[in-house]
Scaffold this active site. Structure first.
Site, PDB file in Angstrom:
ATOM      1  N   LYS A 101       0.861  -1.185   0.000  1.00 16.26           N
ATOM      2  CA  LYS A 101       0.000   0.000   0.000  1.00 16.26           C
ATOM      3  C   LYS A 101       0.894   1.230   0.000  1.00 16.26           C
ATOM      4  O   LYS A 101       1.674   1.442   0.930  1.00 16.26           O
ATOM      5  CB  LYS A 101      -0.923   0.008   1.215  1.00 16.26           C
ATOM      6  CG  LYS A 101      -1.865   1.200   1.260  1.00 16.26           C
ATOM      7  CD  LYS A 101      -2.788   1.117   2.471  1.00 16.26           C
ATOM      8  CE  LYS A 101      -3.726   2.309   2.530  1.00 16.26           C
ATOM      9  NZ  LYS A 101      -4.627   2.247   3.705  1.00 16.26           N
ATOM     10  N   GLU A 105       7.333  -6.668   1.157  1.00 18.07           N
ATOM     11  CA  GLU A 105       6.218  -6.558   2.093  1.00 18.07           C
ATOM     12  C   GLU A 105       5.207  -7.683   1.873  1.00 18.07           C
ATOM     13  O   GLU A 105       4.686  -8.263   2.831  1.00 18.07           O
ATOM     14  CB  GLU A 105       5.538  -5.201   1.937  1.00 18.07           C
ATOM     15  CG  GLU A 105       6.347  -4.030   2.452  1.00 18.07           C
ATOM     16  CD  GLU A 105       6.211  -3.839   3.960  1.00 18.07           C
ATOM     17  OE1 GLU A 105       5.575  -4.691   4.616  1.00 18.07           O
ATOM     18  OE2 GLU A 105       6.720  -2.840   4.471  1.00 18.07           O
ATOM     19  N   LYS A 127      -2.172  -1.590  -3.629  1.00 19.63           N
ATOM     20  CA  LYS A 127      -3.019  -0.394  -3.618  1.00 19.63           C
ATOM     21  C   LYS A 127      -2.146   0.842  -3.724  1.00 19.63           C
ATOM     22  O   LYS A 127      -1.179   0.959  -2.965  1.00 19.63           O
ATOM     23  CB  LYS A 127      -3.830  -0.360  -2.314  1.00 19.63           C
ATOM     24  CG  LYS A 127      -4.770   0.824  -2.172  1.00 19.63           C
ATOM     25  CD  LYS A 127      -5.505   0.779  -0.847  1.00 19.63           C
ATOM     26  CE  LYS A 127      -6.449   1.970  -0.721  1.00 19.63           C
ATOM     27  NZ  LYS A 127      -7.168   1.985   0.567  1.00 19.63           N
ATOM     28  N   SER A 152     -10.064   5.655  -5.005  1.00 20.51           N
ATOM     29  CA  SER A 152     -10.995   6.758  -5.220  1.00 20.51           C
ATOM     30  C   SER A 152     -10.506   7.761  -6.267  1.00 20.51           C
ATOM     31  O   SER A 152     -11.298   8.261  -7.073  1.00 20.51           O
ATOM     32  CB  SER A 152     -11.242   7.480  -3.900  1.00 20.51           C
ATOM     33  OG  SER A 152     -10.027   7.990  -3.359  1.00 20.51           O
ATOM     34  N   TYR A 205     -15.240   0.808  -7.211  1.00 16.79           N
ATOM     35  CA  TYR A 205     -16.519   1.451  -6.943  1.00 16.79           C
ATOM     36  C   TYR A 205     -17.504   1.251  -8.093  1.00 16.79           C
ATOM     37  O   TYR A 205     -18.687   1.543  -7.930  1.00 16.79           O
ATOM     38  CB  TYR A 205     -16.295   2.945  -6.670  1.00 16.79           C
ATOM     39  CG  TYR A 205     -15.382   3.163  -5.487  1.00 16.79           C
ATOM     40  CD1 TYR A 205     -15.857   3.049  -4.185  1.00 16.79           C
ATOM     41  CD2 TYR A 205     -14.017   3.438  -5.668  1.00 16.79           C
ATOM     42  CE1 TYR A 205     -15.018   3.224  -3.094  1.00 16.79           C
ATOM     43  CE2 TYR A 205     -13.178   3.606  -4.585  1.00 16.79           C
ATOM     44  CZ  TYR A 205     -13.677   3.497  -3.300  1.00 16.79           C
ATOM     45  OH  TYR A 205     -12.835   3.652  -2.218  1.00 16.79           O
TER      46      TYR A 205
END
Length: 331
Positions: free
Chosen positions: A202, A239, A254, A280, A319
């Protein structure tokens, strides 16, 4: 590779008709590979539209149930829930995150009851929505994010979310050791069947901006000391490997579109499913460009999702999940 003046190899034959292109497509999207993020707010009486994300709302508990039903009917793989508490309920420790009747845990019970076995109800396990300072962990006296103290809070959050019925916990805080801490807490309390989704790679991205409106963020400063530097590629793979070693069932990259190289790298490096989050800012950019007539909206949406799948993501948080699923099913 010519015979006289004519080519001997004609790749265009496989692009000649819509039916032929569909038949030979190397990458496909199925509704079951899509997960819908949902925001639930506890101090509203009707859904609140988000200015920066047209078509996305903060849900009430009633509208959440309807949204989960809609997602199930569209054939989605799951929903990811984010709680949005009132500002007055926030404090330095994010106490609302571990309140059994807090917004996220209450919303989880609603979603689980509505979904049944139709899809996987997932919950965001992070403190940022619940803290008055907006960080993903608790703060040390010097104002830095205290990694190990945050892990203690994550353990408690995990247990409350599991008790509420969450089937998969989305560990998005990027604290070192978070997967091992949560997996150990779950197993010790008999929740060995609750899966862990690790937001493994992330990044500290500029593309999260509209999300801050969605969750009512009160962030002070930035998250660069715990989210990954966008310049680093190998670190993202490292990670992911650490999270798998600690017991992650799924790992996440992400954002998605600016990090397709990471999606491909992680997919080639780990033995567990790899997902990606179309965040987003990615959503908002396409919606804004389409609203101005600069791009073809539906084509752009499908092209971006195809690129994420092509890079190696086996599921995508987006979304547009319900809209795309209906389109794929011809509805």
């Amino acid at each position: 590779m010519n015979s006289g003046s004519f080519p001997e190899v004609r790749p265009r034959r496989l692009r000649a008709t819509p039916a032929m292109r569909r038949l030979v497509a190397e990458t496909r999207i199925d509704p079951a590979q899509l997960v819908l993020p949902l925001f639930v707010r506890d101090d509203i009486v009707e859904p609140v539209p988000l200015q920066a994300m047209p078509g996305v709302v903060q849900h009430t508990f009633d509208s959440l149930g309807a949204a989960v039903t809609e997602a199930a009917e569209a054939g989605l793989g799951g929903v990811m829930l984010f709680g949005v508490p009132a500002d007055s309920a926030k404090d330095a420790r994010g106490s609302g995150a571990t309140d059994p009747d807090g917004v996220l845990n209450a919303a989880t019970r609603v979603a689980v009851a509505e979904a049944g076995d139709a899809l996987v109800v997932q919950t965001d396990l992070c403190l940022d929505e619940f803290t008055d300072h907006g960080h993903c962990g608790v703060l040390a006296p010097d104002g830095s994010v205290d990694n190990d103290a945050s892990l203690e809070r994550y353990r408690d959050m995990a247990l409350e979310q599991a008790r509420a019925g969450s089937q998969m916990l989305g560990l998005s805080g990027m604290m070192d050791g978070q997967v091992a801490a949560v997996r150990g807490a779950l197993d010790a309390e008999g929740f060995d069947q609750v899966a862990v989704l690790a937001y493994a790679a992330k990044y500290a991205s500029a593309f999260y901006g509209p999300f801050r409106e969605a969750v009512g963020s009160t962030l002070r400063g930035d998250r660069k000391t715990y989210q990954l530097d966008p310049a680093n590629r190998r670190e993202g793979v490292r990670e992911a490997l650490l999270d798998v070693a600690e017991g992650a069932d799924v790992v996440m990259v992400k954002p998605a579109m600016s990090y397709l190289d990471l999606v491909a790298d992680v997919s080639a490096s780990v033995p567990v499913p790899v997902w990606a989050y179309q965040v987003s800012g990615e959503y908002a950019m396409i919606e804004a460009a389409a609203a101005n007539g600069w791009i073809e909206r539906e084509r752009a949406i499908l092209e971006t999702l195809t690129s994420i799948r092509r890079a190696g993501a086996e599921a995508v948080l987006t979304y547009w999940a319900v809209e795309v699923a209906r389109s794929l099913k011809g509805l």
